[in-house]
Scaffold this motif. Sequence first.
Motif, short mmCIF file in Angstrom:
data_model
loop_
_atom_site.label_atom_id
_atom_site.label_comp_id
_atom_site.label_asym_id
_atom_site.label_seq_id
_atom_site.Cartn_x
_atom_site.Cartn_y
_atom_site.Cartn_z
N PRO A 207 73.37 52.47 77.55
CA PRO A 207 72.29 51.65 77.00
C PRO A 207 72.86 50.34 76.45
N GLU A 208 72.05 49.30 76.47
CA GLU A 208 72.50 48.00 75.99
C GLU A 208 72.95 48.09 74.54
N GLY A 209 74.16 47.62 74.29
CA GLY A 209 74.70 47.61 72.94
C GLY A 209 75.37 48.90 72.51
N ALA A 210 75.28 49.95 73.33
CA ALA A 210 75.87 51.24 72.96
C ALA A 210 77.33 51.31 73.39
N ASP A 211 78.06 52.28 72.86
CA ASP A 211 79.42 52.54 73.28
C ASP A 211 79.43 52.76 74.79
N PRO A 212 80.36 52.14 75.54
CA PRO A 212 80.41 52.31 76.99
C PRO A 212 80.52 53.76 77.43
N ARG A 213 81.00 54.62 76.52
CA ARG A 213 81.19 56.04 76.83
C ARG A 213 80.00 56.90 76.39
N PHE A 214 78.87 56.26 76.14
CA PHE A 214 77.72 56.93 75.52
C PHE A 214 77.34 58.24 76.22
N TYR A 215 77.33 58.25 77.54
CA TYR A 215 76.90 59.45 78.28
C TYR A 215 78.05 60.42 78.57
N GLY A 216 79.26 60.06 78.22
CA GLY A 216 80.40 60.94 78.48
C GLY A 216 80.38 62.16 77.57
N TRP A 217 80.82 63.27 78.13
CA TRP A 217 80.88 64.54 77.38
C TRP A 217 82.21 65.20 77.70
N LEU A 231 68.61 62.54 73.88
CA LEU A 231 67.16 62.65 73.73
C LEU A 231 66.60 61.56 72.81
N ALA A 232 67.36 61.18 71.79
CA ALA A 232 66.89 60.21 70.80
C ALA A 232 66.99 58.77 71.28
N GLN A 233 67.81 58.51 72.28
CA GLN A 233 68.13 57.14 72.67
C GLN A 233 66.93 56.40 73.29
N GLN A 234 66.75 55.16 72.84
CA GLN A 234 65.75 54.26 73.42
C GLN A 234 66.18 52.83 73.14
N PRO A 235 66.32 51.96 74.17
CA PRO A 235 66.15 52.27 75.59
C PRO A 235 67.34 53.05 76.14
#
Length: 275
Positions: A207-217, A231-235
């Motif tokens: 997401p714009e402005g988020a850590d580049p690894r946001f979706y990493g697990w 689930l909480a993220q928008q956009p």
Amino acid sequence: MSPTWDSGEPITSERITPLGWVRVLLRGTVLGTVVFGGLALLLLIRLIERPLFGVDRPVTPYITQGVCRAAFVILGMALLVRGPRMKVPGAVVANHSSWLDIFALNARKNVYFVSKSEVASWPGIGWLARATGTVFIRRDPREVKSQIALFEERLTHGHRLLFFPEGTSSDTLRVLPFKPTLFAPFFADSLVHDMHIQPVTVIYHPPEGADPRFYGWWGDMGFGDHLLRVLAQQPQGKVELVYHAPVRVDDFPNRKSLASYLEDQVRSAHSRLIE
């Protein structure tokens, strides 16, 4: 057993806002209903499908595919696809960064994942994996013969197996080295001349402005905490699948050369994100 990869640089998570918790409740309720409702429907149809078709699954994989496509709609997350999906018999390999990989790769092609045996006992995830026909293996060289027999049975029934040759998940910013041992069963005399393998690159755009690894697990990150954050993220950001040309296994002299080639193909579309 492959060790779990860890970057040593944990993500600093922002607190979920009150509006974020509303999204968690709404999206989580709908997603849970769709996933477990789809599971119930799949199990019901499997009661008829199994006696009629045995290992073959002519109907239920499309339920899995529909559920996975719906998941991205519910999350508000775009799923982009480039390249043709393989039509010849064989397997698929991809880089591994997140539990979202399972939804993304299932959404665009009927596949059966190959997973480490421990996953079968995981609450929730293990139930879903077993119901959708996941192949569970122990990553032990002493069990190659039994893996060959298992792979051969599934492949002869038209199942397209998908596995992650890195052996663990990472942070979405890199592709870890592919483990050649995972390709050994495909060089068995009963498989090598008919097998094709298609490499797929999975790319996450945060997401714009988020850590580049946001979706990493990865590492010891908790599934529940990560799920809540998504689930909480928008956009939302997006995930991109790049399908490369399939290759014949018998075009390669050994498993190391095959693993190296497939790794290079996956890296070729992921290179701009690799450190």
